[in-house]
Design a protein around this motif. Structure first.
Motif, PDB file in Angstrom:
ATOM      1  N   PHE A 104       0.775  -1.079   0.135  1.00 48.80           N
ATOM      2  CA  PHE A 104      -0.164  -0.023  -0.044  1.00 48.80           C
ATOM      3  C   PHE A 104       0.737   1.140   0.030  1.00 48.80           C
ATOM      4  O   PHE A 104       0.562   2.213  -0.682  1.00 48.80           O
ATOM      5  N   CYS A 105       1.850   1.476   0.694  1.00 50.04           N
ATOM      6  CA  CYS A 105       2.509   2.419   1.084  1.00 50.04           C
ATOM      7  C   CYS A 105       3.343   2.886  -0.227  1.00 50.04           C
ATOM      8  O   CYS A 105       3.753   4.121  -0.370  1.00 50.04           O
ATOM      9  N   VAL A 106       3.618   1.945  -1.241  1.00 49.26           N
ATOM     10  CA  VAL A 106       4.194   2.400  -2.491  1.00 49.26           C
ATOM     11  C   VAL A 106       2.902   2.610  -3.517  1.00 49.26           C
ATOM     12  O   VAL A 106       2.815   3.574  -4.140  1.00 49.26           O
ATOM     13  N   ALA A 122       0.800   7.866   6.986  1.00 45.15           N
ATOM     14  CA  ALA A 122       1.055   8.179   8.402  1.00 45.15           C
ATOM     15  C   ALA A 122      -0.404   7.949   9.199  1.00 45.15           C
ATOM     16  O   ALA A 122      -0.249   7.182  10.407  1.00 45.15           O
ATOM     17  N   ILE A 123      -1.497   8.244   8.619  1.00 46.06           N
ATOM     18  CA  ILE A 123      -2.869   8.032   9.222  1.00 46.06           C
ATOM     19  C   ILE A 123      -2.955   6.455   9.517  1.00 46.06           C
ATOM     20  O   ILE A 123      -3.173   6.022  10.613  1.00 46.06           O
ATOM     21  N   ARG A 124      -2.489   5.701   8.312  1.00 45.10           N
ATOM     22  CA  ARG A 124      -2.892   4.179   8.436  1.00 45.10           C
ATOM     23  C   ARG A 124      -1.921   3.627   9.511  1.00 45.10           C
ATOM     24  O   ARG A 124      -2.394   2.774  10.393  1.00 45.10           O
ATOM     25  N   ALA A 342       4.227  -1.832   9.959  1.00 42.74           N
ATOM     26  CA  ALA A 342       5.810  -2.107   9.517  1.00 42.74           C
ATOM     27  C   ALA A 342       6.071  -1.443   8.255  1.00 42.74           C
ATOM     28  O   ALA A 342       7.117  -0.925   8.107  1.00 42.74           O
ATOM     29  N   TYR A 343       5.157  -1.697   7.244  1.00 42.99           N
ATOM     30  CA  TYR A 343       5.454  -1.535   5.934  1.00 42.99           C
ATOM     31  C   TYR A 343       5.350   0.156   5.757  1.00 42.99           C
ATOM     32  O   TYR A 343       5.871   0.689   5.036  1.00 42.99           O
ATOM     33  N   ASP A 344       4.265   0.677   6.475  1.00 41.42           N
ATOM     34  CA  ASP A 344       4.177   2.179   6.721  1.00 41.42           C
ATOM     35  C   ASP A 344       5.312   2.762   7.089  1.00 41.42           C
ATOM     36  O   ASP A 344       5.988   3.982   6.736  1.00 41.42           O
ATOM     37  N   LEU A 345       6.220   2.404   8.226  1.00 45.21           N
ATOM     38  CA  LEU A 345       7.260   2.812   8.898  1.00 45.21           C
ATOM     39  C   LEU A 345       8.229   2.672   7.858  1.00 45.21           C
ATOM     40  O   LEU A 345       9.247   3.441   7.527  1.00 45.21           O
ATOM     41  N   LEU A 346       8.271   1.312   7.237  1.00 45.03           N
ATOM     42  CA  LEU A 346       9.515   1.122   6.007  1.00 45.03           C
ATOM     43  C   LEU A 346       9.470   2.188   4.948  1.00 45.03           C
ATOM     44  O   LEU A 346      10.787   2.931   4.555  1.00 45.03           O
ATOM     45  N   SER A 347       8.250   2.749   4.592  1.00 42.80           N
ATOM     46  CA  SER A 347       8.302   3.859   3.459  1.00 42.80           C
ATOM     47  C   SER A 347       8.610   5.053   4.040  1.00 42.80           C
ATOM     48  O   SER A 347       9.023   6.013   3.083  1.00 42.80           O
TER      49      SER A 347
END
Length: 491
Positions: A104-106, A122-124, A342-347
């Motif tokens: 999603f983050c991409v 960030a919201i997610r 985790a994916y959101d923080l990675l992005s």
């Protein structure tokens, strides 16, 4: 580079020699996943969803619906409607993850731009970390209560200042279990979910059979008629559907985080169909049956499964039931909260984190939320989470409109990792997505925040807010990107 053609069936992978990718946007864990590494089948995805649907919040949802005045059959219809609606949104949004192998983050960068995407990401992440904290602390309370019933001296453990030690030991163990399951990446999580999801369903089925034996049938709750009729039934029914959807509304946004591992669109569709509406409509009557048995045994309905175990006073049942509750909490938390956060923080921090470190960071941030300070005020917590989910509704609509109506299912993967590429918009921001989100929230948030009766049609808007948010966000975004004076990528 010419835009990749899709969907095609061939592997549209990003060239690893691509020099245009920006290190602030790229990380091996959020790079497109090669097709040969996408090994989830429909069974895997169905098991993951089973593990997420079977949790204490979903179990107790029927209690809230029946307390409002719905009959048992109306509860089933509400749950079926909510989960079918979620299935449709998630099926469409998951297709991009399965086709292109990106999270999603991409994917969200195509609609919001590489800098604008920080806002929905960030919201997610905030929603996921809050839900993780809520579910984890609930599991720790269950562990504390179960330990106290199995070992009487547990409650007598205290720190030197008199603080009860048992609850803190339970918190430590639950957070440690999450770290153990989340460690070593998505493959360990997949293996855990393959066991956890079906296990919880089997135990719930056995408990439902026990309840039928106790009640000599379906039980008294199924005989209670509805007290709602006419417009009240419609408005409260719509609000109930929206509330059930609210539990998973954020996942309608980031379902590509999971679907990127699925080997085909067919597996993705079948797995979600079985794991979402089918499982939910099986699980809901189980919860009502078990609660009917408590009405027969104790003279009042008990919807909290931990309280049921405490009242039965049967050590083997308490142990088995307690382990099941904890496994259910781990299952929903790991796949539903740790993975997307985790994916959101990675992005957001691609040069500092990998998936394992990001997962541990999510777990630690869940501790810093300090749920024990506000857990006794659940209305405040769920009101905040409900507002955050409402914010995500137009984002869901924008993602769907961007992929299907504006991009026509065509993505240039390489340029998703560049600040100056096809999706850069204006200095990394795409005003059309930001404007569509803002205008939709102007429609949704005042009815949700103001006291009842303040605005005309307020109850009706709140009853269908999720659907309205998706539709409005999608229509506005599509309209902005069809303006004759601008190219879609400029806006």
């Amino acid at each position: 580079m010419a835009p990749a053609q899709g969907p095609t069936g061939k592997d549209p992978m990003l060239d690893t020699t691509q020099t245009a990718r920006d290190p602030l946007l790229w990380n091996p864990d959020i790079a497109p996943l090669p097709r040969q590494k996408r090994d989830w089948t429909w069974i895997t995805l169905a098991a993951v969803w089973m593990g997420m649907v079977h949790n204490v919040v979903a179990y107790e949802a029927a209690a809230g619906l029946m307390a409002i005045g719905f009959s048992a059959m109306q509860c089933l219809l509400i749950v079926w409607t909510a989960y079918c609606s979620l299935f449709v949104a998630m099926w469409f949004n998951a297709r991009a993850g399965t086709e292109w192998g990106i999270p999603f983050c991409v994917l969200i960068r195509a609609a919001f731009g590489p800098r604008g995407a920080v806002i929905p990401v960030a919201i997610r992440a905030v929603v996921a970390i809050f839900w993780f904290s809520v579910q984890s602390y609930a599991a720790s309370q269950a562990l504390d209560a179960i330990a106290a019933s199995l070992w009487p001296d547990w409650s007598s453990l205290h720190l030197p200042d008199g603080t009860a030690l048992g609850p803190w030991l339970a918190v430590t163990m639950i957070w440690g279990l999450h770290a153990l399951v989340a460690a070593h990446g998505i493959h360990r999580i997949r293996n855990f979910e393959l066991v956890a999801g079906p296990l919880v369903l089997v135990v719930a089925g056995a408990a439902a059979l026990w309840a039928i034996r106790i009640c000599h049938g379906t039980g008294p709750l199924f005989a209670i008629p509805s007290t709602l009729h006419g417009s009240a039934l419609f408005l409260k029914g719509g609000a109930a559907v929206t509330s059930i959807i609210g539990i998973w509304a954020s996942f309608a946004v980031n379902i590509p985080d999971l679907s990127r591992f699925v080997r085909s669109q067919r597996d993705q569709a079948i797995g979600q169909l079985i794991g979402l509406p089918v499982t939910a409509v099986i699980f809901t009557p189980m919860s009502i049956l078990i609660t009917s048995a408590t009405l027969v045994m104790f003279g009042k309905p008990i919807w909290n499964p931990v309280e049921i175990l405490m009242r039965i006073h049967n050590t083997p049942l308490t142990l088995a039931g307690g382990i099941t509750i904890i496994v259910a909490a781990l299952s929903v938390n790991v796949a539903g909260n740790i993975v997307p956060a985790a994916y959101d923080l990675l992005s957001l921090f691609p040069r500092r984190l990998d998936f394992d470190r990001a997962g541990i960071t999510v777990i630690l941030l869940g501790l810093f939320v300090a749920p024990w300070l506000w857990f006794d005020h659940p209305q405040t917590v769920f009101a905040l989470l409900g507002l955050l989910s409402a914010v995500l509704a137009p984002i869901t609509g924008i993602m769907l409109a961007d992929y299907y109506l504006v991009r026509r299912q065509t993505i240039d993967l390489a340029q998703l990792y560049s600040f100056s590429g096809l999706y850069a918009g204006r200095r990394g921001w795409r005003p059309s997505a930001l404007a569509a989100t803002g205008l939709t929230l102007l429609l949704l948030l005042p009815p949700a925040l103001l006291p009842a009766g303040t605005l005309p049609g307020q109850d009706a808007i709140n009853a269908v807010s999720w659907f309205l948010g998706i539709a409005t966000g999608a229509l506005l975004y599509t309209g902005f990107n069809r303006h004759p004076l601008h190219r879609p990528n400029d806006l």
